[in-house]
Design a protein around this motif. Structure first.
Motif, PDB file in Angstrom:
ATOM      1  N   ALA A  56      -9.221   7.906   0.447  1.00 36.13           N
ATOM      2  CA  ALA A  56      -9.680   6.514   0.542  1.00 36.13           C
ATOM      3  C   ALA A  56      -8.888   5.605  -0.378  1.00 36.13           C
ATOM      4  CB  ALA A  56     -11.169   6.439   0.216  1.00 36.13           C
ATOM      5  N   HIS A  57      -8.741   5.997  -1.634  1.00 35.89           N
ATOM      6  CA  HIS A  57      -8.119   5.103  -2.610  1.00 35.89           C
ATOM      7  C   HIS A  57      -6.596   5.211  -2.616  1.00 35.89           C
ATOM      8  CE1 HIS A  57     -11.864   3.580  -4.153  1.00 35.89           C
ATOM      9  NE2 HIS A  57     -12.339   4.798  -4.079  1.00 35.89           N
ATOM     10  N   ALA A  58      -6.062   6.192  -1.891  1.00 35.91           N
ATOM     11  CA  ALA A  58      -4.606   6.273  -1.747  1.00 35.91           C
ATOM     12  C   ALA A  58      -4.085   5.297  -0.701  1.00 35.91           C
ATOM     13  CB  ALA A  58      -4.203   7.698  -1.373  1.00 35.91           C
ATOM     14  N   ARG A  59      -4.974   4.569  -0.033  1.00 34.49           N
ATOM     15  CA  ARG A  59      -4.545   3.664   1.041  1.00 34.49           C
ATOM     16  C   ARG A  59      -4.698   2.197   0.675  1.00 34.49           C
ATOM     17  NH1 ARG A  59      -8.348   5.902   5.649  1.00 34.49           N
ATOM     18  NH2 ARG A  59      -9.731   4.825   4.221  1.00 34.49           N
TER      19      ARG A  59
ATOM     20  N   PRO B 224     -10.998   7.064  10.182  1.00 33.26           N
ATOM     21  CA  PRO B 224     -10.264   6.575   9.011  1.00 33.26           C
ATOM     22  C   PRO B 224     -11.156   5.883   7.970  1.00 33.26           C
ATOM     23  CG  PRO B 224     -10.189   4.918  10.716  1.00 33.26           C
ATOM     24  CD  PRO B 224     -11.053   6.032  11.251  1.00 33.26           C
ATOM     25  N   ASP B 225     -12.446   6.224   7.971  1.00 29.09           N
ATOM     26  CA  ASP B 225     -13.411   5.487   7.142  1.00 29.09           C
ATOM     27  C   ASP B 225     -13.779   6.251   5.872  1.00 29.09           C
ATOM     28  OD1 ASP B 225     -13.643   3.387   9.089  1.00 29.09           O
ATOM     29  OD2 ASP B 225     -14.822   4.775  10.305  1.00 29.09           O
ATOM     30  N   HIS B 226     -12.777   6.808   5.197  1.00 26.11           N
ATOM     31  CA  HIS B 226     -13.028   7.680   4.049  1.00 26.11           C
ATOM     32  C   HIS B 226     -13.800   6.994   2.925  1.00 26.11           C
ATOM     33  CE1 HIS B 226      -9.552   9.409   6.184  1.00 26.11           C
ATOM     34  NE2 HIS B 226      -9.977  10.573   5.763  1.00 26.11           N
ATOM     35  N   LEU B 227     -13.588   5.699   2.746  1.00 25.64           N
ATOM     36  CA  LEU B 227     -14.267   5.007   1.650  1.00 25.64           C
ATOM     37  C   LEU B 227     -15.782   5.052   1.825  1.00 25.64           C
ATOM     38  CD1 LEU B 227     -13.575   3.271  -0.910  1.00 25.64           C
ATOM     39  CD2 LEU B 227     -14.016   1.280   0.511  1.00 25.64           C
ATOM     40  N   SER B 228     -16.255   5.110   3.052  1.00 25.04           N
ATOM     41  CA  SER B 228     -17.688   5.073   3.340  1.00 25.04           C
ATOM     42  C   SER B 228     -18.313   6.465   3.408  1.00 25.04           C
ATOM     43  CB  SER B 228     -17.929   4.340   4.668  1.00 25.04           C
ATOM     44  OG  SER B 228     -17.386   3.038   4.632  1.00 25.04           O
ATOM     45  N   TYR B 229     -17.582   7.486   2.978  1.00 25.91           N
ATOM     46  CA  TYR B 229     -18.083   8.855   3.095  1.00 25.91           C
ATOM     47  C   TYR B 229     -19.308   9.098   2.213  1.00 25.91           C
ATOM     48  CZ  TYR B 229     -18.444  13.909   2.859  1.00 25.91           C
ATOM     49  OH  TYR B 229     -18.926  15.188   2.916  1.00 25.91           O
ATOM     50  N   PHE B 230     -20.311   9.736   2.803  1.00 28.53           N
ATOM     51  CA  PHE B 230     -21.448  10.329   2.087  1.00 28.53           C
ATOM     52  C   PHE B 230     -21.728  11.666   2.760  1.00 28.53           C
ATOM     53  CE2 PHE B 230     -21.817   5.934   1.036  1.00 28.53           C
ATOM     54  CZ  PHE B 230     -22.433   5.880  -0.210  1.00 28.53           C
ATOM     55  N   HIS B 231     -22.091  12.661   1.976  1.00 24.95           N
ATOM     56  CA  HIS B 231     -22.255  13.985   2.578  1.00 24.95           C
ATOM     57  C   HIS B 231     -23.549  14.094   3.380  1.00 24.95           C
ATOM     58  CE1 HIS B 231     -25.165  15.081  -0.481  1.00 24.95           C
ATOM     59  NE2 HIS B 231     -24.276  15.074  -1.461  1.00 24.95           N
ATOM     60  N   GLU B 232     -23.728  15.247   4.002  1.00 27.24           N
ATOM     61  CA  GLU B 232     -24.802  15.434   4.972  1.00 27.24           C
ATOM     62  C   GLU B 232     -26.184  15.305   4.349  1.00 27.24           C
ATOM     63  OE1 GLU B 232     -21.113  17.552   6.376  1.00 27.24           O
ATOM     64  OE2 GLU B 232     -22.193  17.299   4.485  1.00 27.24           O
ATOM     65  N   LEU B 233     -26.378  15.833   3.153  1.00 26.49           N
ATOM     66  CA  LEU B 233     -27.701  15.747   2.532  1.00 26.49           C
ATOM     67  C   LEU B 233     -28.075  14.310   2.190  1.00 26.49           C
ATOM     68  CD1 LEU B 233     -27.836  18.865   0.158  1.00 26.49           C
ATOM     69  CD2 LEU B 233     -28.894  18.554   2.410  1.00 26.49           C
ATOM     70  N   ALA B 234     -27.076  13.457   2.011  1.00 25.69           N
ATOM     71  CA  ALA B 234     -27.332  12.037   1.761  1.00 25.69           C
ATOM     72  C   ALA B 234     -27.526  11.263   3.052  1.00 25.69           C
ATOM     73  CB  ALA B 234     -26.181  11.434   0.962  1.00 25.69           C
ATOM     74  N   GLY B 235     -27.407  11.936   4.184  1.00 26.88           N
ATOM     75  CA  GLY B 235     -27.589  11.265   5.466  1.00 26.88           C
ATOM     76  C   GLY B 235     -26.310  10.778   6.089  1.00 26.88           C
ATOM     77  N   GLY B 236     -25.154  11.077   5.467  1.00 25.66           N
ATOM     78  CA  GLY B 236     -23.880  10.625   6.013  1.00 25.66           C
ATOM     79  C   GLY B 236     -23.648   9.144   5.792  1.00 25.66           C
TER      80      GLY B 236
ATOM     81  N   ARG C  17       0.799  -1.223   0.000  1.00 21.35           N
ATOM     82  CA  ARG C  17       0.000   0.000   0.000  1.00 21.35           C
ATOM     83  C   ARG C  17       0.834   1.278   0.000  1.00 21.35           C
ATOM     84  NH1 ARG C  17      -4.666  -1.834   4.414  1.00 21.35           N
ATOM     85  NH2 ARG C  17      -6.048  -2.863   2.911  1.00 21.35           N
ATOM     86  N   VAL C  18       2.040   1.220   0.512  1.00 21.46           N
ATOM     87  CA  VAL C  18       2.862   2.425   0.622  1.00 21.46           C
ATOM     88  C   VAL C  18       3.094   3.106  -0.734  1.00 21.46           C
ATOM     89  CG1 VAL C  18       5.192   3.251   1.161  1.00 21.46           C
ATOM     90  CG2 VAL C  18       3.948   1.852   2.812  1.00 21.46           C
ATOM     91  N   PRO C  19       3.426   2.380  -1.806  1.00 17.65           N
ATOM     92  CA  PRO C  19       3.612   3.067  -3.091  1.00 17.65           C
ATOM     93  C   PRO C  19       2.360   3.801  -3.569  1.00 17.65           C
ATOM     94  CG  PRO C  19       4.512   0.842  -3.189  1.00 17.65           C
ATOM     95  CD  PRO C  19       3.739   0.936  -1.915  1.00 17.65           C
ATOM     96  N   VAL C  20       1.198   3.270  -3.278  1.00 16.19           N
ATOM     97  CA  VAL C  20      -0.038   3.923  -3.700  1.00 16.19           C
ATOM     98  C   VAL C  20      -0.253   5.211  -2.908  1.00 16.19           C
ATOM     99  CG1 VAL C  20      -2.520   3.635  -4.029  1.00 16.19           C
ATOM    100  CG2 VAL C  20      -0.997   1.678  -4.319  1.00 16.19           C
ATOM    101  N   LEU C  21       0.061   5.181  -1.619  1.00 22.22           N
ATOM    102  CA  LEU C  21      -0.044   6.402  -0.816  1.00 22.22           C
ATOM    103  C   LEU C  21       0.904   7.468  -1.356  1.00 22.22           C
ATOM    104  CD1 LEU C  21      -1.293   7.819   1.616  1.00 22.22           C
ATOM    105  CD2 LEU C  21       0.497   6.813   3.044  1.00 22.22           C
ATOM    106  N   ALA C  22       2.102   7.057  -1.762  1.00 24.01           N
ATOM    107  CA  ALA C  22       3.039   8.016  -2.352  1.00 24.01           C
ATOM    108  C   ALA C  22       2.467   8.633  -3.624  1.00 24.01           C
ATOM    109  CB  ALA C  22       4.373   7.323  -2.640  1.00 24.01           C
ATOM    110  N   LEU C  23       1.811   7.825  -4.432  1.00 21.66           N
ATOM    111  CA  LEU C  23       1.183   8.357  -5.645  1.00 21.66           C
ATOM    112  C   LEU C  23       0.007   9.271  -5.308  1.00 21.66           C
ATOM    113  CD1 LEU C  23       1.305   5.249  -8.019  1.00 21.66           C
ATOM    114  CD2 LEU C  23       2.549   7.410  -8.267  1.00 21.66           C
ATOM    115  N   GLY C  24      -0.628   9.039  -4.168  1.00 21.44           N
ATOM    116  CA  GLY C  24      -1.659   9.968  -3.723  1.00 21.44           C
ATOM    117  C   GLY C  24      -1.083  11.351  -3.460  1.00 21.44           C
ATOM    118  N   LEU C  25       0.101  11.408  -2.846  1.00 22.86           N
ATOM    119  CA  LEU C  25       0.776  12.687  -2.638  1.00 22.86           C
ATOM    120  C   LEU C  25       1.132  13.339  -3.969  1.00 22.86           C
ATOM    121  CD1 LEU C  25       3.168  11.691   0.294  1.00 22.86           C
ATOM    122  CD2 LEU C  25       1.120  13.104   0.457  1.00 22.86           C
ATOM    123  N   VAL C  26       1.593  12.545  -4.912  1.00 27.56           N
ATOM    124  CA  VAL C  26       1.905  13.075  -6.244  1.00 27.56           C
ATOM    125  C   VAL C  26       0.658  13.681  -6.878  1.00 27.56           C
ATOM    126  CG1 VAL C  26       2.603  12.440  -8.585  1.00 27.56           C
ATOM    127  CG2 VAL C  26       3.855  11.522  -6.617  1.00 27.56           C
ATOM    128  N   THR C  27      -0.464  12.977  -6.759  1.00 29.57           N
ATOM    129  CA  THR C  27      -1.713  13.485  -7.326  1.00 29.57           C
ATOM    130  C   THR C  27      -2.083  14.827  -6.721  1.00 29.57           C
ATOM    131  OG1 THR C  27      -2.470  11.205  -7.617  1.00 29.57           O
ATOM    132  CG2 THR C  27      -4.138  12.932  -7.757  1.00 29.57           C
TER     133      THR C  27
END
Length: 708
Positions: free
Chosen positions: A142-145, A390-402, A100-110
């Motif tokens: 989420a996807h950088a991890r 740390p649950d970024h993948l499950s994020y939904f905004h407030e109008l969607a009910g979270g 997973r570490v290389p993907v996190l590094a690419l997240g920083l690049v992004t």
């Protein structure tokens, strides 16, 4: 010539660097938190890590589940170097860290590329605001991890967009070469990035310049990208068969992906199911999973660019950032109907982040009140990021009910990718809890979102009875804990026909079929389009349980449940009310498989001994005629037999053994991946087996893979 970015008030270089470091640190801290607690996901354990590991260890590629090898080699390099590759089903965060570490590094690049794009579009302040938005973006974090392909492909996709933009301004050959390498890498990580090529060519025509300059630039970008992609493809796939100028493996992957995309895939959107997807799926997914302050800021950015408030190169942004993002969004929505996660349009996110940066920079330049509004948007983003970590993948905004209500809109990798299984195991230690039970039960039950919503199924009938109850606890927004008792279910059954059907299903499963029949009688929806199949299924189960085979036979005709129909036909034949003609072997095997899949393995074993004179497990483990039991082909066929009988853990062990014997066995890799995905999605429940690939090497075992 394009307009230059606006002139900013001078900012000390050290201050600019400090701001950038702080924002990248915020991104990194959230990513590290996720690395520390998140278990393996479906695609990590089921596709990309096994494919990459086997390729590194054997030198032979098994098709990568119709993905090119470059991204899989990237994520598997860490485990191979760290010595963890021999245990491909290691599911702990520590075991997965090297991948997973290389993907996190690419997240920083992004994030840094987003900053650069925003500076080109709206100046230095826009770059800072865009980087801040990226550092707090749940989708990007989420996807950088995870050791998957979505973030790496997006990183090279957006880098290629930046380099194409820079090339349009200076025509330097180094920039053209950089674009070609970045675009080719993006495409050979994930094939959907091939849409970048026509999008950038079209953007070149839209950008500044005379007609001749624009056409020449478009042809150069397209030509250089194509040459680089072909060259990188041969480096990634290695020597082998060719189809025209391309490796046969790449052509095969393209054909497979195209066929899959055109046929469509199971999709779930706003509680509705489709076997072929929804054309508005990705737009809807972005609408509920993108933070509201980011959407507001992006809308302000659009207004700012239209009114040219900040100057900057708005036309370049349109040509090389917005147009590729819109292109891939339309392509994935209308051409490739695989609607299983917003991650498939992740390259759209950088364009939104750039727009948000421009919008915030413009607003902050217009007075104290406007700056206060920008501060409120930034604070909103910050609070949202803090609450979801740390649950970024499950994020939904407030109008969607979270995130607690996210499964009313989307499932699968939008919320539950199997990433919280380790946290569930830690919670369940020392407790008597049933996890995703096959049959209704009482007591403590844990169920994940995908299983609750009946992913890959026509309805949520398997665990829908849990929806009648309020969870007593949640784990990572993907697992729900219930304390099941009959009184609570009985009270909830009065909510409507759907609730009554779930209650009747629970009654049958817990040994109260007569009461279930009474509930069904009071709630007869056998002709209702939405409920008819489920009503008939529960009615057939209840009739079967009380021995009313005639009613069971009638009801099962509308139940859309082949296994139940086979069992009822078997019961009728055994009772003497049906034909007593001796069934052929194939018919017996179908009956045995149906009984086994329905949880009646003991009865299936007795029937096998009585009719075939053979123990069922011996029958399933026997090698096909003419095949040695240890060969890859024999192992794969054995895995298929186990899977047909619902013995998925044994099937997974045999599929893994088949891959160890022949790492290039594409069919075995597909089967292995399917079994892992079903297990991680919650369609089956068993402890993941200990797979050992320490014996896989470059000794050139029997060759089974296509084109090898």
């Amino acid at each position: 010539m394009p307009e230059l970015p606006p002139t900013d008030p001078p900012t000390p270089w050290n201050r600019e660097r400090a701001i950038t470091a702080i924002l990248l640190g915020v991104f990194l801290l959230q990513g590290i938190h996720g690395l520390a607690v998140k278990s393996g996901t479906c695609d990590e354990l089921g596709a990309h890590l096994p494919a990459g590991i086997l390729y590194w260890k054997s030198g032979r590629f098994g098709g990568g589940a119709a993905n090119p090898p470059l991204g899989q080699l990237l994520v598997a390099a860490g485990p191979v170097l760290a010595g963890t590759a021999d245990r491909p089903l290691g599911d702990t965060p520590g075991h997965l860290l090297p991948a997973r570490v290389p993907v996190l590094a690419l997240g920083l690049v992004t994030a840094l590329v987003v900053r650069r794009l925003a500076r080109r579009t709206g100046g230095r302040a826009a770059g800072r605001w865009a980087l801040g938005a990226a550092a707090l973006s749940p989708g990007l974090i989420a996807h950088a991890r995870f050791a998957t392909l979505d973030l790496p492909s997006t990183a090279f996709f957006v880098l290629a967009c930046l380099l194409a933009w820079e090339y349009s301004r200076s025509s330097r050959h180094a920039l053209l070469a950089g674009f070609a390498l970045a675009a080719g890498t993006a495409a050979l990580v994930k094939l959907s990035a091939l849409h970048l090529f026509p999008a950038v060519a079209a953007g070149s025509v839209v950008a500044e310049g005379t007609v001749r300059v624009r056409l020449v630039r478009a042809l150069r970008l397209l030509g250089a990208g194509t040459v680089a992609t072909v060259a990188l493809a041969w480096l990634a796939y290695g020597p082998g068969e060719a189809v025209g100028p391309l490796p046969a493996g790449l052509v095969h992957a393209l054909e497979t992906k195209w066929a899959h995309g055109r046929a469509g895939h199971f999709a779930y959107l706003f509680g509705e199911r489709s076997a072929t997807g929804f054309p508005h799926y990705f737009v809807a997914a972005l609408a509920v999973k993108t933070p509201l302050p980011l959407l507001i800021a992006a809308a302000l950015g659009v207004v700012s660019l239209l009114r040219k408030r900040l100057g900057g190169d708005a036309r370049g942004f349109l040509a090389f950032v917005a147009l590729p993002a819109a292109w891939i969004l339309l392509a994935m929505s209308l051409v490739h109907r695989v609607d299983i996660g917003v991650r498939h349009v992740l390259p759209v996110l950088p364009a939104l982040l750039v727009l948000a940066g421009v919008g915030c920079a413009d607003l902050a330049s217009r007075g104290t009140r406007s700056r206060a509004l920008v501060g409120a948007l930034a604070g909103w983003m910050l609070v949202g990021a803090a609450r979801i970590t740390p649950d970024h993948l499950s994020y939904f905004h407030e109008l969607a009910g979270g995130p607690s209500r996210g499964d009313l809109f989307l499932i699968d990798s939008n919320i539950d990718w199997g990433q919280d299984e380790g946290r569930l195991r830690a919670w369940a230690e020392g407790r008597e809890v049933r996890v995703n039970p096959d049959r209704p039960c009482s007591g403590l039950v844990a169920a994940n979102v995908n299983a609750l919503r009946g992913i890959l199924s026509a309805d949520d009938g398997r665990l829908g009875w849990l929806d009648l109850l309020t969870p007593i606890d949640r784990i990572g927004w993907t697992w729900r804990i219930y304390d099941v008792d009959s009184d609570s279910l009985r009270r909830a059954a009065s909510r409507g026909p759907g609730a009554a059907l779930h209650y009747a299903h629970w009654l049958v499963g817990t040994g109260h079929p007569e009461e279930a029949i009474a509930v069904l009688g009071r709630n007869d929806v056998s002709r209702h389009e939405r409920y008819a199949a489920r009503w008939n299924r529960v009615r057939a189960e209840a009739a079967l349980a009380v021995g009313d085979l005639a009613t069971a036979s009638r009801a099962v005709r509308g139940a859309a449940d082949p296994d139940l129909a086979i069992e009822i036909a078997y019961r009728v034949a055994e009772s003497g009310d049906g034909s007593r003609a001796d069934p052929d072997r194939e018919h017996l095997l179908r009956t045995l498989a149906a009984l086994s899949r329905r949880g009646r393995a003991g009865e299936a074993a007795d029937l096998a001994r009585r009719t075939l004179g053979q123990d069922l497990m011996t029958l399933l483990a026997s090698a096909p005629s003419g095949g040695a039991g240890g060969t890859a082909t024999a192992r794969r066929e054995k895995a298929l037999r186990y899977r047909a009988f619902g013995l998925e853990r044994r099937a997974l062990e045999e599929a893994a053994a088949a891959l160890a014997a022949d790492p290039a066995d594409e069919d075995a890799l597909w089967l292995y991946g399917e079994l892992v995905v079903r297990r991680k999605l919650g369609l089956t429940e068993y402890p993941l087996p200990e797979i050992d690939w320490s014996g896989v090497g470059r000794e050139n075992p029997e060759r089974q893979g296509p084109g090898r």
